[in-house]
Design an enzyme around this catalytic site. Structure first.
Site, PDB file in Angstrom:
ATOM      1  N   ASP A 293       2.928   2.786  -1.980  1.00  0.00           N
ATOM      2  CA  ASP A 293       2.352   2.501  -0.673  1.00  0.00           C
ATOM      3  C   ASP A 293       1.307   3.590  -0.389  1.00  0.00           C
ATOM      4  O   ASP A 293       1.178   4.568  -1.130  1.00  0.00           O
ATOM      5  CB  ASP A 293       3.428   2.424   0.419  1.00  0.00           C
ATOM      6  CG  ASP A 293       2.954   1.574   1.605  1.00  0.00           C
ATOM      7  OD1 ASP A 293       1.738   1.343   1.719  1.00  0.00           O
ATOM      8  OD2 ASP A 293       3.791   1.163   2.425  1.00  0.00           O
TER       9      ASP A 293
HETATM   10  C1  BGC Z   1       1.533  -0.274   4.540  1.00  0.00           C
HETATM   11  C2  BGC Z   1       1.490  -1.345   3.492  1.00  0.00           C
HETATM   12  C3  BGC Z   1       0.077  -1.803   3.290  1.00  0.00           C
HETATM   13  C4  BGC Z   1      -0.762  -0.610   2.900  1.00  0.00           C
HETATM   14  C5  BGC Z   1      -2.215  -0.951   2.599  1.00  0.00           C
HETATM   15  C6  BGC Z   1       0.533   0.841   4.268  1.00  0.00           C
HETATM   16  O1  BGC Z   1       0.436   1.732   5.320  1.00  0.00           O
HETATM   17  O2  BGC Z   1       2.840   0.251   4.620  1.00  0.00           O
HETATM   18  O3  BGC Z   1       2.333  -2.404   3.841  1.00  0.00           O
HETATM   19  O4  BGC Z   1       0.015  -2.805   2.318  1.00  0.00           O
HETATM   20  O5  BGC Z   1      -0.735   0.322   3.957  1.00  0.00           O
HETATM   21  O6  BGC Z   1      -2.916  -1.279   3.728  1.00  0.00           O
END
Ligand code: BGC
Length: 765
Positions: A293
């Site tokens: 993530d």
């Molecule tokens: C979130 C994810 C997301 C990623 C990219 C993160 O902060 O937890 O779910 O896909 O950002 O935007």
């Protein structure tokens, strides 16, 4: 460029013929030889490049970014040190970025373009929690298919969805992205979302790669506070959290995203158990990759699990995290770790192989610009057809919570209606959080929907009543709720006095939910409740439409409002879909995918809880406190999981089993009769729950094991049958092996998780 790419591909093909030492499972990966051939051409630096996922925060079709970091990113893309990008959009923008990679880097390996296409790209479907309330795979599949069609026309070929975190605690703002509290329903919906995004062939220009997230247990953050610690048992992990992920792996999802949280002291990025032993081991997930993530590999240092960049890179890659999203840890550690002999090239190759496989699956080696089609971008977005699919999905997601004296449906003729509440005229909130490229304020508002449905618009009047928020409303910023502004009350009350019925829009702004939006209060905020009480003084015929992204604690509404519709954040066609239900063009059929508590103090609350040692009070001890309860509230939810009414009624009878005994290699059939006892046709979701009374570890009081959606005409009766076999009764036991255990089981069937008929049978060896 083309020449360079072509040379690379021809070379790859030739080398591929000679490579017989591949560890990749060639049978299951049609691209194995091409991938291995390409891999054999790559330097360690180029391999590490494939592991880096960069965010593009500058305009690719504009001037070279002035910012030094972005300039460095640009140089890295050109030199093959980047494998994928996120947040670069549009056919032109992605084409420009792709050009940088394929025309400048030595091997011309194309980039993947990722984006959070969660419940739509331009055309918004209901939020995932809302879609889950449809209990309908077609809602999920068709919505994801539209999203894929639109996103892929705009250069995107990878979505960070579906999110399949089990959510039991409404304080957590990301409940809106989840399919709810139940692993069976979550698996069912997630498989359909994956099918919708990926189709049958990911190299089709209108499909995109999906991503099962967040692996794992992110929904179990302590106290519902986002990014907080998770500490759950292995049994909960295996039996509740992981089933949707396993289903996703079996459905061939192209990637997994791990999660921000630690579990049992190990951040998910560093979890060998999750990534190496389960996903890539026991589940044999070979042809896709695991992405971190945002920045989470770096956060292993903050967690206190890695001392520095080198250790974070080492721990994450060896544990099985293949791609680094924006932490820049891999680009600053892996080459060194390989040269020091701390990480074997085999581990690096495994990660690169997986990423290249997905690039082949996406058809990017045949045409790196497959998804950069300006013409499709002009014609495929926000079409009538897409909006129709959104409207159908939205009305199927609505849940009727209460309908005293059949106040609903309303009449399109001759009934004067006051539509009240700032949410009623709002064209933005229904789009929901995580709305990709939806045009701001582009949803059909509730007011517009109602005005469009009635035969005479002059019967409809509107008053704002309360104001919910003030100041900026954006994905990344805190939201200001308005408190103590009753300036709009008088007009609303005057209006309510004059009409036959009030439709009062209540709920949450969409920016009260989503990432980073945890709340300690899950009631209705601001001045809404005060207004509701004032309106009740002058008109009792109030229908509340609840727009929200989590389960809410609303006992006061249940006590005083005769009709309540749960309408979530329903997307682009929200107002039309709500009007379809309000006026009875569509008979509501949704069922709650999460329990609605009476009070936030009950969170986490979920139907599939354990029995515990003192579940009830002994009648002889009435009045004594020594049982598991609250002294100020019932234990039960206000509305249980699986609950939802219709404009007709259903009666369940004659639950029977084909046998009272089953052997582990046999099966039995459970049958039940369901009758439509009302005046109109309607849809019912017949739900099967099972209880295993005694296990090597304690088992939940009930677990959803099947359901069937049926349509019954007025007066019609149908017999519904469910097959129960060893698989139905199996779970991850005390030793974490999967199987059943002989003993007594309960079979429960009904229209929600509480109102059920029950009978027992025995599983024998
Ligand atoms: C979130 C994810 C997301 C990623 C990219 C993160 O902060 O937890 O779910 O896909 O950002 O935007």
């Amino acid at each position: 460029m083309k020449v360079q790419l072509a040379i690379a591909i021809v070379t790859i093909a030739l080398v591929g013929c000679n490579n017989s030492n591949s560890k990749t499972n060639i049978a299951s990966n049609p691209y194995a030889q091409q991938v291995d051939s390409l891999l054999s051409l790559m330097t360690v630096e180029e391999k590490v490049g494939q592991l880096n996922l960069y965010a593009g925060s500058w305009e690719f079709t504009g001037p070279v970014p002035e910012d030094v970091n972005n300039q460095k990113k640009l140089e890295n893309i050109k030199s093959g040190r980047v494998g994928a990008m996120l947040n670069v959009i549009t056919a032109d923008g992605t084409r420009e970025a792709q050009k940088l990679a394929v025309e400048n880097s030595r091997l011309g390996i194309p980039l993947i373009f990722g984006y959070d296409v969660i419940h739509g790209y331009k055309t918004m479907m209901p939020i995932p929690l809302g879609q889950a309330a449809s209990w309908d795979a077609e809602v999920a599949r068709s919505g994801a298919q539209v999203a894929a069609k639109e996103a892929s026309a705009s250069g995107i070929n990878w979505t960070f969805a579906p999110m399949m975190d089990i959510a039991r605690d409404a304080r957590w703002g990301r409940m809106m992205e989840s399919p709810g509290e139940d692993p069976y329903l979550a698996s069912y919906m997630s498989k359909a979302w994956i099918k919708g995004f990926q189709g049958n062939d990911m190299s089709d220009a209108a499909t995109i790669a999906a991503c099962a997230k967040h692996f794992a247990a992110y929904g179990f953050v302590e106290a519902g506070r986002d990014y907080n610690t998770v500490d759950i048992s292995l049994q909960t992990l295996y039996n509740v959290v992981l089933p949707p992920f396993k289903a996703a792996s079996e459905a061939g999802v192209a990637s997994f995203m791990n999660s921000f949280n630690e579990i049992g002291g190990v951040p998910a990025n560093g979890s060998e158990l999750l990534q190496r032993q389960l996903l890539k081991g026991a589940w044999e997930y070979q042809n896709g990759f695991v992405v971190s993530d945002w920045g989470s590999i770096g956060e292993m240092i903050t967690h206190g699990y890695a001392a520095d960049t080198l250790e974070a890179g080492y721990k994450a890659l060896t544990a099985g995290s293949d791609m680094d999203m924006e932490a820049h840890i891999y680009e600053n550690s892996i080459e060194e770790l390989v040269s020091l002999g701390k990480i074997s090239e085999d581990i690096l190759n495994d990660a690169v192989r997986r990423i290249l496989t997905v690039k082949f699956q996406l058809g990017l080696f045949d045409d790196p610009y497959l998804y950069c089609d300006v013409e499709r971008e002009k014609s495929d977005l926000l079409t009538e057809e897409n909006l129709e699919i959104a409207r159908a999905a939205a009305r199927k997601s609505i849940v009727l919570l209460k309908n005293e004296n059949n106040l609903l449906p309303l009449s399109k003729e001759g009934q004067s209606i006051a539509v009240i509440g700032s949410l009623a005229a709002d064209k933005d909130v229904p789009l929901g959080s995580w709305r990709a490229q939806a045009n701001e304020g582009s949803a059909v508002s509730l007011l517009e929907g109602i005005e469009g449905a009635v035969s005479d618009k002059t019967n409809v009047s509107y008053s704002k009543g309360y104001t919910l928020t003030k100041g900026r409303r954006q994905f990344i910023y805190e939201l200001d709720i308005v408190n103590g502004d009753q300036s709009g009350f008088k007009r609303a009350i005057d209006l309510a006095k004059k009409v036959d019925v009030v439709v009062l829009a209540m709920g949450e702004d969409c920016w009260q939910t989503g990432e980073g939006r945890s709340q300690t209060d899950i009631g209705l905020k601001g001045d809404q409740m005060d207004l509701m009480y004032e309106l009740l003084k002058v008109n009792k015929n109030i229908v509340v439409t609840l727009m929200n992204g989590r389960s809410l604690a609303i006992p006061e509404l249940d006590e005083s409002i005769p009709a309540i519709l749960e309408v979530w954040h329903l997307g682009s066609e929200a107002g039309n879909a709500i009007a379809d239900v309000l006026f009875g063009d569509y008979n509501p059929s949704g069922k709650l995918p999460v329990s609605f508590p009476r009070h936030v103090g009950q969170c986490p609350i979920y139907y599939n809880h354990k029995n515990g040692g003192r579940p009830t009070t002994n009648p002889h001890d009435a009045g004594m406190v020594f049982w598991s309860h609250y002294t100020d509230s019932p234990n039960s939810p206000l509305y249980p999981f699986g609950y939802g009414l219709s404009y007709t009624t259903f009666e369940y009878s004659d639950l029977s089993l084909s046998s009272m005994e089953m052997s582990s290699n046999g099966e039995i059939t459970a049958s039940i009769k369901v009758k439509n006892t009302g005046k109109i046709a309607g849809q019912e979701t017949v739900q099967l729950y099972i209880r295993d009374y005694v296990g090597s570890v304690t088992r939940p009081v009930k677990e959803l094991k099947g359901f069937e959606k049926i349509t019954l005409k007025s007066g019609e009766e149908k017999e519904i049958q469910f097959t129960i076999n060893n698989e139905t009764l199996s779970y991850y036991r005390a030793d974490l092996s999967f199987g059943s255990e002989p003993g007594q089981f309960a079979v429960m069937i009904g229209g929600n998780s509480q109102k059920i008929l029950t009978t027992d049978f025995r599983l024998v060896d």
